[in-house]
Design a protein around this motif. Structure first.
Motif, PDB file in Angstrom:
ATOM      1  N   LYS A 295       6.442  18.373  -6.602  1.00 17.82           N
ATOM      2  CA  LYS A 295       7.461  19.423  -6.588  1.00 17.82           C
ATOM      3  C   LYS A 295       8.032  19.593  -8.011  1.00 17.82           C
ATOM      4  CE  LYS A 295      11.405  16.397  -5.686  1.00 17.82           C
ATOM      5  NZ  LYS A 295      12.565  16.087  -4.849  1.00 17.82           N
ATOM      6  N   SER A 298      11.918  25.665 -10.206  1.00 22.08           N
ATOM      7  CA  SER A 298      11.307  26.850 -10.826  1.00 22.08           C
ATOM      8  C   SER A 298      11.649  26.965 -12.312  1.00 22.08           C
ATOM      9  CB  SER A 298      11.762  28.127 -10.102  1.00 22.08           C
ATOM     10  OG  SER A 298      11.355  28.077  -8.757  1.00 22.08           O
ATOM     11  N   TRP A 303       6.484  18.223 -13.235  1.00 24.49           N
ATOM     12  CA  TRP A 303       6.247  18.029 -11.796  1.00 24.49           C
ATOM     13  C   TRP A 303       6.647  16.604 -11.426  1.00 24.49           C
ATOM     14  CZ3 TRP A 303       4.681  21.830  -8.492  1.00 24.49           C
ATOM     15  CH2 TRP A 303       4.167  22.996  -9.052  1.00 24.49           C
ATOM     16  N   VAL A 327       9.169  24.856  -6.296  1.00 27.49           N
ATOM     17  CA  VAL A 327       7.748  25.168  -6.096  1.00 27.49           C
ATOM     18  C   VAL A 327       7.047  23.860  -5.764  1.00 27.49           C
ATOM     19  CG1 VAL A 327       5.627  26.063  -7.128  1.00 27.49           C
ATOM     20  CG2 VAL A 327       7.833  27.119  -7.688  1.00 27.49           C
ATOM     21  N   ARG A 329       3.205  21.830  -4.909  1.00 23.34           N
ATOM     22  CA  ARG A 329       1.764  21.943  -5.033  1.00 23.34           C
ATOM     23  C   ARG A 329       1.120  20.718  -4.366  1.00 23.34           C
ATOM     24  NH1 ARG A 329       0.155  21.108 -11.455  1.00 23.34           N
ATOM     25  NH2 ARG A 329       0.489  18.838 -11.574  1.00 23.34           N
ATOM     26  N   ASP A 343      -0.573  25.919  -4.986  1.00 25.05           N
ATOM     27  CA  ASP A 343       0.862  26.066  -5.212  1.00 25.05           C
ATOM     28  C   ASP A 343       1.499  26.910  -4.131  1.00 25.05           C
ATOM     29  OD1 ASP A 343       0.378  24.618  -7.434  1.00 25.05           O
ATOM     30  OD2 ASP A 343       0.804  26.209  -8.895  1.00 25.05           O
ATOM     31  N   SER A 344       2.771  26.609  -3.861  1.00 27.32           N
ATOM     32  CA  SER A 344       3.544  27.382  -2.874  1.00 27.32           C
ATOM     33  C   SER A 344       4.340  28.471  -3.565  1.00 27.32           C
ATOM     34  CB  SER A 344       4.493  26.457  -2.113  1.00 27.32           C
ATOM     35  OG  SER A 344       5.553  26.041  -2.964  1.00 27.32           O
TER      36      SER A 344
END
Length: 822
Positions: A295, A298, A303, A327, A329, A343-344
């Motif tokens: 995670k 934004s 990460w 976001v 992934r 990715d979301s």
């Protein structure tokens, strides 16, 4: 004689022919024979065979070989095989002569004689056609030949074959980036060609693929293997003799592809989110070990790892900051490595859903005196989460709102019950999701709970029950729906076939029952009928009979059936009533008669006959035993005749026993015997009652009351007299008794006494004779003896008694004799 023996053995000494069959020789032995002629003067000289003769079967050439054919052909040689002949001619086959003949030639060329059943003929010329034949040979000579079909010498064809390494057949597994060689050895005549195919596309030397083929092998080389090279590779080798295809399996292992998107945000709160995804479409040729979930906010570029060891495709991501946008992934991992990420979409950590908007204004319909159906439309918004149900409320005019349903309503309508007739009601609806209730919908228009009244439905299943030439009997069932008001009656309408007009039959008043007899029909015409139900609103829909009705009398022969209770034996007691009931059908109504023992029964004091067709009944009151028997009911009309019967048994006490006899009387017993009553009273005799009394007694004493046989022994007292009587008993009771007319005396049986002993004249005079005698030795069983004395003249044949009464003593004075008479 045997050539090895010196002694001659006679074969025949009486033959008159000039030839003779010598039998019983030993096979393989050599013999000499001699013959001499003989006449009445003696035997002449012998003549002998010049050479010994060996005892063996006669020999012949063998039969021809069987099934001669070729098994192989080459440019200059042909391989032949055959089977042994059926017969060897009596001698062992020593060999087989093989010959061949060129096409167009007349002569056969000898090749060689072989001992076996096969031969390879060599020295032939390519492209020429030959015939071949084989003869069997024994000591006698050659057999007839067996010949082949024409055979052309040409180069031998060998179908192609392929040899592979076992590992290639089972499947070759390599990592991405390696170079793969797929070698194969191929054989065949002529030399086959090779073709490589995968996914229905032929592979040629190009780029990463290289094919090397010579006369004996072919090799497919793939450089820098990638995941897409995984699959089945087909190698096909072919020549003029055929083709051969083999499959080689190659698996290229690589890191997995990205998980299958999108990433679904299942749950959002200010503190955590729940996400899910689907496994990659390509697992890289190796099972997925786990997923790495990361995670980031934004606004940031770094990460953070959420999980690196989950094998599930769903995870809860905790420790989020309220109001921040995130976001996520996900990457899949197998034993080769970690694949590409998925990715979301950016998602804010906040409450995810809102309460739904209110449903549309309710509509109320299908109103009755105690219920109504309420329906509504979907809310404009579900608040972001599915609607879980609806809450319905009602209120009376200017009253409080009351909840109608206990559990949420899943449908878009609801049947409200428990209303009070005459009251006015309004309704409103709330929508509910996981967040909570919506605002209420607008209130429905007011409605009044009252009974709706409509015309009734059509009658059910109208049908013709009966008919005559002038009437038709119709029946039906009341409608399923009465329209909200009681059905007042029914209307029957009639339509004559060929017309379109329906005429009402019951013009003055409604028919109250679900049955009606239509009068006034004309014989021979066909009619249609229909029926309507009527309530306070008016007439309902008509229902028509399925078939037309022809005005005509129905004729049917009589049918007689007795009630179930009368079909078997009817049993009554004396004095009770015999009742036989049944049904008689027939058109026209049949004439019914009852009879018994051939006599027709009529109405009388004890007999009542009731005929109310189809019901019939016969009653015989105060039944007598003589009323038992077979009662026949007969029905007759113009169409035929029928009958049935019932068997009646009238139970009574049994009749008197027959032929009462007393026998074997002694001083202390006697035997009593009798015969069964002629009438057992309609029930089996259960036992007999035997009684006795003495002449000076009035009362009877029981000898036995449970006798089942018709013979009993009675105990007596010596020198007393007895009367006996017997009666039979059944389950109704004992019958009348039969008595002995005279008493019997209890004494031993008495026989005639023996002759008096020693009768002699003790004294005599002019007119008398005094006689004496002695008691007989046998008194016949009774000591009370009396004597009778008789006399006659010597020349007379008739005896006369000389006294009156009986004489108890053993002497007697005979007087009134005539002097000088003997």
């Amino acid at each position: 004689k045997d050539v090895a023996s010196a002694q001659w053995v006679a074969i025949s000494s009486s033959s008159k022919k000039r030839s003779h069959m010598a039998k019983y020789l030993m096979e393989g032995t050599q013999y000499l024979f001699r013959v001499a002629a003989e006449n009445q003067f003696g035997r002449g000289p012998y003549v002998e065979t010049l050479k010994p003769i060996k005892a063996i079967d006669p020999l012949h050439p063998p039969g021809p070989p069987k099934n001669l054919h070729h098994v192989d052909v080459d440019k200059t040689e042909v391989s032949l095989v055959w089977n042994r002949p059926d017969r060897d001619g009596g001698a062992e086959i020593t060999g087989y002569l093989v010959e061949y003949q060129e096409d167009g030639a007349d002569e056969w060329t000898k090749f060689q004689t072989v001992p076996m059943l096969d031969c390879v003929v060599t020295g032939l010329q390519k492209g020429k056609i030959y015939k071949f034949r084989v003869k069997a040979q024994n000591i006698v000579g050659l057999s007839l030949p067996d010949t082949t079909i024409p055979i052309e010498c040409q180069e031998k064809l060998v179908p192609p074959s392929v040899e592979l390494d076992v590992k290639l057949i089972e499947g070759l597994v390599v990592k991405a980036g390696t170079t793969v060689r797929l070698p194969a050895i191929m054989r065949g005549v002529p030399v086959p060609t090779a073709k490589w195919v995968t996914d229905d596309i032929e592979i040629k030397t190009d780029g990463r693929h290289k094919i090397e083929t010579d006369n004996y092998s072919t090799v497919l080389t793939i450089r820098d293997c990638i995941r897409k090279d995984t699959g089945e590779y087909l190698l096909t080798v072919s020549n003029a003799a055929g083709s051969k295809t083999v499959a080689l399996h190659l698996t290229v292992l690589d890191v997995p592809g990205p998980p299958t998107g999108p990433i679904n945000i299942l749950e959002v709160t200010p503190e955590h989110m729940v996400i899910s995804w689907r496994p990659p479409k390509d697992d890289g040729g190796s099972p997925i070990i786990n997923y790495i979930v990361e995670k980031r906010q934004s606004k940031k570029e770094t990460w953070g790892v959420v999980s690196s060891g989950t094998s599930h495709t769903k995870i809860k991501i905790p420790r989020l900051q309220k109001g921040c946008e995130y976001v996520f992934r996900v990457r899949a991992e197998n034993k080769i490595g970690i694949g590409a990420p998925l990715d979301s979409e950016p998602t804010v950590a906040k409450h995810m859903f809102d309460p739904p908007s209110p449903p549309g204004k309710p509509t109320v319909y299908d109103i009755t005196e105690n219920a109504a159906t309420v329906s509504w439309t979907l809310p404009k918004s579900d608040g972001g989460t599915p609607i879980t149900g609806y809450i319905l409320e009602r209120r009376e005019a200017s009253g409080k709102w009351v909840r109608v349903n206990k559990t949420p309503i899943l449908d878009m309508k609801y049947r409200v019950t428990g209303l009070f007739e005459g009251n006015t009601y309004e309704f409103r609806v709330f929508a509910e999701n996981m967040v909570g209730l919506s605002k209420p919908s607008p209130s429905s228009d007011p409605i009044k709970a009252s009974r709706p009244i409509t015309p009734p439905g059509p009658p059910i299943n109208p049908k013709l029950k009966d008919k005559t030439k002038e009437t038709a009997d119709l029946v039906w069932t009341k409608p399923l729906k009465d329209g909200g008001s009681p059905i007042l009656g029914y209307i029957v309408e009639c339509q004559k076939t060929g017309t379109k007009q329906w005429n009402r039959i019951n013009k003055d008043e409604l028919i109250r029952q679900c049955a009606f007899r239509v009068p006034g029909l004309v014989e021979g015409n066909e009619y249609k009928f229909r029926i309507k139900a009527v309530n306070i609103v008016g007439e309902g829909e008509p229902r028509e009979l399925a078939e037309t009705v022809l005005a005509k009398d129905i004729l049917s022969p009589p049918e007689v059936s007795l009630d179930v209770t009368c079909r078997d034996l009817i049993t009554v007691r004396v004095g009770q009533t015999i009742r036989i009931t049944g049904k008689v059908k027939g058109r026209p109504d049949p004439d019914v008669t009852w009879s018994k023992d051939g006599k027709v029964l009529v109405q009388e004091k004890r007999v009542e006959i009731a005929h109310d067709l189809p019901n019939v009944e016969l009653q015989v009151k105060e039944a007598k035993r003589s009323d038992h028997g077979k009662y026949i009911i007969s029905a007759k009309n113009s169409c035929g005749h029928a009958q049935a019967f019932a068997v009646v048994n009238v139970l009574d006490r049994p009749g008197p026993c027959q032929n009462l006899k007393i026998s074997y009387v002694t001083k202390d017993s006697c035997m009593i015997a009798w015969e069964s009553p002629v009438d057992n009273g309609g029930s089996e005799i259960t036992n007999y009652i035997v009684e006795y009394r003495q002449p000076n007694q009035r009362g009877w004493s029981i000898v036995s009351s449970d006798i089942t046989k018709r013979l009993v022994k009675a105990n007596l007292i010596e020198n007393r007299e007895y009367f006996f009587r017997v009666c039979a008993e059944n389950k109704i009771g004992p019958g009348p008794s039969i008595e002995t007319k005279t008493p019997i005396l209890a004494i031993n049986p008495i026989d005639k006494p023996g002759e008096p002993e020693n009768l002699h004249i003790a004294e005599k005079g002019k007119t008398f004779v005094y006689l004496k005698w002695r008691r007989p030795d046998y008194d016949g069983g009774s000591p009370n003896l009396s004597y009778h004395v008789e006399r006659k003249l010597k020349d007379s044949d008739e005896w006369e008694r000389v006294h009156k009464g009986s004489i108890k003593e053993t002497h007697y004075m005979v007087d009134k004799c005539v002097e000088n008479k003997i």
